[in-house]
Design an enzyme around this catalytic site. Structure first.
Site, PDB file in Angstrom:
ATOM      1  N   GLU A   3      41.920   5.534 -31.156  1.00  0.00           N
ATOM      2  CA  GLU A   3      41.281   6.399 -32.138  1.00  0.00           C
ATOM      3  C   GLU A   3      42.209   6.599 -33.330  1.00  0.00           C
ATOM      4  OE1 GLU A   3      38.886   9.427 -30.539  1.00  0.00           O
ATOM      5  OE2 GLU A   3      38.925   8.596 -28.526  1.00  0.00           O
ATOM      6  N   ARG A 243      32.865   4.032 -21.690  1.00  0.00           N
ATOM      7  CA  ARG A 243      32.173   4.226 -22.947  1.00  0.00           C
ATOM      8  C   ARG A 243      31.284   5.453 -22.942  1.00  0.00           C
ATOM      9  NH1 ARG A 243      33.253   2.210 -27.099  1.00  0.00           N
ATOM     10  NH2 ARG A 243      31.406   1.121 -27.746  1.00  0.00           N
TER      11      ARG A 243
END
Ligand code: ZN
Length: 268
Positions: A3, A243
């Site tokens: 991220e 996910r």
């Protein structure tokens, strides 16, 4: 999936290792740039925008993206690599450091003047000097029916949120991830939470996740068992644990949907 904070921290480490130094070797292990040699170039700066990273010399900007598996490691000259050599995509060496990008999802070399084309389509960078919360809220509202859990991953809304933090942001704001953007009670508050969580991750030691990766464990707030669900295009293609989006069914109640039985009753 790395991220924004991971990329921000990688940029900081590359900055320390490379900026102001002359490259003694460059090795692009991607076909398109296999013959490119930046030996003798000085590294002027290293920057990041969302999940995009830029190493700039006098003439070009080396644009890389970690995508799913990528990582940067910095070694002393001759030090043994800690990742398999065949996964190296880019090596930038100076007299006293060797920066290796492993499993990078993207490597491209842009003229400095064209660097902006790599990020023009992105929303405001959560960790950037020009972070613009109002613009992020405006971009979120542009698609008010989309579930917030999906919208948070859209880098054209705001740049930097990945799978871990989208779960953490929804939990912090007590919003169920399936809630349509238009029904989120405090959208500016949610955007501020995103900013706060990314900033904390970029500038402090890691802290334990509140919900991500904790399916079937008790909520740290209310003790309910946390859940993981797939949403949208990912639902059929990936495993929920990697996910999926994690949430607490009690702290983050599901958005109200029309109740068919109730509708029938009122019809009588
Ligand atoms: Zn809870």
């Amino acid at each position: 999936m790395p991220e924004g904070d991971t990329v921000y921290l990688a940029a900081a480490r590359l900055r320390t290792a490379l900026v102001g130094k002359t490259l003694t070797r460059s090795d692009f292990r991607v076909p398109r740039y296999a013959t490119l040699d930046l030996r003798g170039s000085r590294v002027d700066s290293v920057g990041s925008y969302g999940k995009h990273l830029f190493v700039r010399t006098e003439r070009v900007s080396i644009h890389t993206h970690l995508k799913m598996e990528g990582t940067w490691r910095i070694y002393r000259p001759g030090q043994r690599w800690t990742k398999p050599g065949f996964t190296a995509r880019l090596i930038l060496a100076t007299d006293d450091a060797e920066a290796v990008g492993f499993s990078l999802g993207l490597v491209e070399v842009l003229p400095l003047a064209d660097e902006h084309t790599a990020v023009d389509h992105l929303g405001p960078d959560l960790l950037g000097p020009n972070w613009d919360a109002a613009e992020a809220v405006r971009r979120l509202r542009a698609d008010s029916k989309r579930p917030i859990g999906l919208a948070l991953l859209d880098q054209t809304v705001m740049a930097g949120v990945g799978n871990i933090f989208r779960s953490e942001i929804c939990f912090a704001e007590r919003v169920h991830p399936a809630t349509p953007v238009g029904d989120v009670p405090d959208l500016p508050g949610l955007v501020d939470a995103a900013h706060r969580i990314l900033e904390h991750a970029a500038h402090h030691p890691p802290r334990p996740a509140m919900v991500y990766g904790r399916q079937r464990q008790p909520c740290r707030r209310c003790g309910s068992m946390l859940l993981v669900r797939m949403f949208g295009p990912d639902a059929a293609s990936a495993t929920a644990t990697e996910r999926g989006i994690y949430f607490c069914p009690r702290c983050q109640p599901a958005p109200e949907t029309p109740e068919p039985r109730a509708a029938r009753r009122t019809g009588h």
